[in-house]
Design a protein around this motif. Structure first.
Motif, PDB file in Angstrom:
ATOM      1  N   TYR A 117      -7.414   1.917  -2.599  1.00  0.00           N
ATOM      2  CA  TYR A 117      -7.619   0.319  -2.547  1.00  0.00           C
ATOM      3  C   TYR A 117      -8.937   0.050  -3.158  1.00  0.00           C
ATOM      4  O   TYR A 117      -9.838   0.778  -2.664  1.00  0.00           O
TER       5      TYR A 117
ATOM      6  N   GLY B 223       0.689  -1.030   0.087  1.00  0.00           N
ATOM      7  CA  GLY B 223      -0.205  -0.006  -0.028  1.00  0.00           C
ATOM      8  C   GLY B 223       0.818   1.201   0.007  1.00  0.00           C
ATOM      9  O   GLY B 223       0.977   1.960   1.133  1.00  0.00           O
TER      10      GLY B 223
ATOM     11  N   GLY C  16       6.476   8.784  11.069  1.00  0.00           N
ATOM     12  CA  GLY C  16       5.311   8.025  10.316  1.00  0.00           C
ATOM     13  C   GLY C  16       4.080   8.179  11.458  1.00  0.00           C
ATOM     14  O   GLY C  16       4.111   8.606  12.695  1.00  0.00           O
TER      15      GLY C  16
ATOM     16  N   TYR D 266      -3.747  -1.509  13.935  1.00  0.00           N
ATOM     17  CA  TYR D 266      -4.400  -0.938  14.844  1.00  0.00           C
ATOM     18  C   TYR D 266      -4.472  -1.855  16.138  1.00  0.00           C
ATOM     19  O   TYR D 266      -4.593  -1.625  17.378  1.00  0.00           O
TER      20      TYR D 266
ATOM     21  N   ILE E 267      -4.459   9.390   7.696  1.00  0.00           N
ATOM     22  CA  ILE E 267      -3.463   9.342   6.674  1.00  0.00           C
ATOM     23  C   ILE E 267      -3.809   9.406   5.166  1.00  0.00           C
ATOM     24  O   ILE E 267      -3.228  10.077   4.368  1.00  0.00           O
ATOM     25  N   TYR E 268      -5.285   9.099   5.039  1.00  0.00           N
ATOM     26  CA  TYR E 268      -5.419   9.048   3.399  1.00  0.00           C
ATOM     27  C   TYR E 268      -6.616  10.259   3.277  1.00  0.00           C
ATOM     28  O   TYR E 268      -7.199  10.393   2.311  1.00  0.00           O
TER      29      TYR E 268
ATOM     30  N   SER F  30       3.385  10.289   4.146  1.00  0.00           N
ATOM     31  CA  SER F  30       3.421   8.940   3.363  1.00  0.00           C
ATOM     32  C   SER F  30       2.592   9.078   2.058  1.00  0.00           C
ATOM     33  O   SER F  30       3.161   8.862   1.046  1.00  0.00           O
TER      34      SER F  30
ATOM     35  N   ASN G 190      -8.072   2.011   4.966  1.00  0.00           N
ATOM     36  CA  ASN G 190      -7.266   0.976   4.369  1.00  0.00           C
ATOM     37  C   ASN G 190      -7.737  -0.254   5.202  1.00  0.00           C
ATOM     38  O   ASN G 190      -7.678  -0.375   6.315  1.00  0.00           O
TER      39      ASN G 190
END
Ligand SMILES: Cc1ncc(COP(=O)(O)O)c(C=O)c1O
Length: 391
Positions: free
Chosen positions: A323, A40, A101, A130, A207-208, A237, A177
């Motif tokens: 994804y 990913g 990160g 997680y 993060i997305y 990232s 994700n």
């Protein structure tokens, strides 16, 4: 003479399994001609001006530790970015922490807030880290099943049914994700209501956030009354194609950031200096590159979703991240069998849905952050595979 130790690994470590993703990558690393829809991460190289800023920082001799919280200039830029993007005000001196990160931020957040036996509610399927992060912090992950029929969104009544006197937090990650699901603002508002009613913290991994297609991302901390009780995690990232730089951040109340910083200062000290300089440049002038990459991902997303449908693996439309999460039940195989056979017979690497939780059984994760030519070839091979194995 070897020393006898009672048991090498701790009970906490024994409780977690190695990442189901890594297993596949180890396997495919030994094969040739494989098309990977597995890892990913963006296939783009970090935009040049960001790399150049880091190179220049080395030339100028920026080779030392920074403040534990991160370079003041980066925290100021981040504070400005969060204000401009979400109208959220975070004090750069006390409410922001620069981390290695989102991975480190997740670890710090769980360790900072959990006492042994505390429960954390999270969706199933969800990002592979997680549940292990919660376990390693001494907590207990409580999974809430989500499904395709509900667009893999969390249902508030399902959350509420799992709240106990031990529940400390809800951990969410949308865009998701592995499913590509985006939670609607309405659903998030209901989730916020549950968090408020039961006085729960919310760890929101965003993060997305920048990778959404045709929908608007709702930042959880912007919901009424949620800023103080939300640990907002973000990173560089995915949006800036900076996975290897290892740079992310946490934004939260002064008390939470102070608690996270205590762990961070003893375990990490500070995020890499060169990466912090690159992140400053990304925030200052990375926007056009982000928009270009998002446009490109969207083109690939459309090809992937249509292609999967055409080969008999129709999936719900992912509105975020990069994804697709198609069901593979037509094959009669488990997710692991499907992924393993597909790799062996057609040399296409995907991740079995079970790597992300029990509710991922019957699904595979296909990452479309790869070239259109590779996506098209992978779909061709997958089509052949599905035809051969269809029950
Ligand atoms: C949902 C999610 N959160 C966090 C991470 C970790 O990101 P980082 O590279 O910032 O550690 C990933 C990486 O794949 C992810 O998918």
């Amino acid at each position: 003479m070897s020393i006898k130790v009672r048991s090498i690994s701790s009970q906490r470590v024994n409780q977690i399994a190695p990442s189901g993703i890594r297993k596949f990558f180890d396997l495919l690393a030994s094969m040739e001609g494989v098309i990977s829809l597995g890892v990913g991460e963006p296939d783009f190289t970090t935009p040049w001006h960001i790399r150049e800023a880091a190179i220049y920082s080395l030339e100028k001799g920026y080779t030392m530790y920074t403040s534990n919280s991160g370079m003041p200039e980066l925290r100021r830029e981040l504070s400005r970015y969060l204000k401009d993007s979400y109208n959220l005000s975070y004090d750069p001196d006390t409410e922001l922490l620069i981390t290695v990160g989102v991975s480190e931020a997740l670890d710090l957040a769980t360790r900072a807030i959990l006492d042994p036996g505390d429960e954390v509610i999270m969706p199933d399927p969800c990002y592979v880290s997680y549940s292990p992060c919660v376990i390693l912090a001494g907590g207990i992950p409580i999974m809430v099943p989500t499904n395709e029929e509900n667009n893999f969104e969390l249902n508030t009544s399902d959350i509420e049914a799992r709240v106990t006197s031990k529940t400390k937090a809800i951990l969410i990650g949308y865009p998701s994700n592995p499913t590509g699901a985006v939670m609607s603002r309405e659903k998030l508002l209901r989730l916020a209501e549950v968090a408020r009613r039961h006085q729960l913290l919310v760890i929101s991994d965003e993060i997305y956030a920048r990778l959404v297609y045709g929908v608007k991302h709702t930042c959880f901390a912007t919901l009424p009354g949620m800023k103080e009780s939300t640990i907002f995690l973000g990173g560089f990232s995915k949006a800036y194609a900076m996975t290897g730089w290892r740079i992310g951040y946490a934004a939260a109340s002064k008390e939470i950031i102070a608690a996270m910083t205590k762990i961070h200062q003893y375990t990490i000290m500070c995020a890499p200096t060169m990466a912090q300089v690159a992140a400053i440049e990304a925030l200052k002038s990375g926007e056009p590159s982000v928009l270009e990459m998002v446009e490109d991902y969207n083109r690939r997303r459309l090809v992937m979703v249509k292609g999967l449908k055409d080969i008999g693996l129709p999936c719900f439309e992912p509105k975020g991240a990069f994804y697709a999460f198609p069901p593979i039940k037509v094959s009669g195989m488990t997710s692991e069998e499907f992924a393993e056979k597909l790799l062996m017979e057609e040399k296409v690497a995907v991740v079995p849905g079970t790597a992300f939780g029990q509710c991922g059984e019957g699904y595979i994760r296909c990452c479309y952050a790869t070239s259109l030519a590779e996506i098209e070839e992978a779909l061709l091979r997958m089509g052949r595979f599905v035809k051969k194995h269809k029950k």
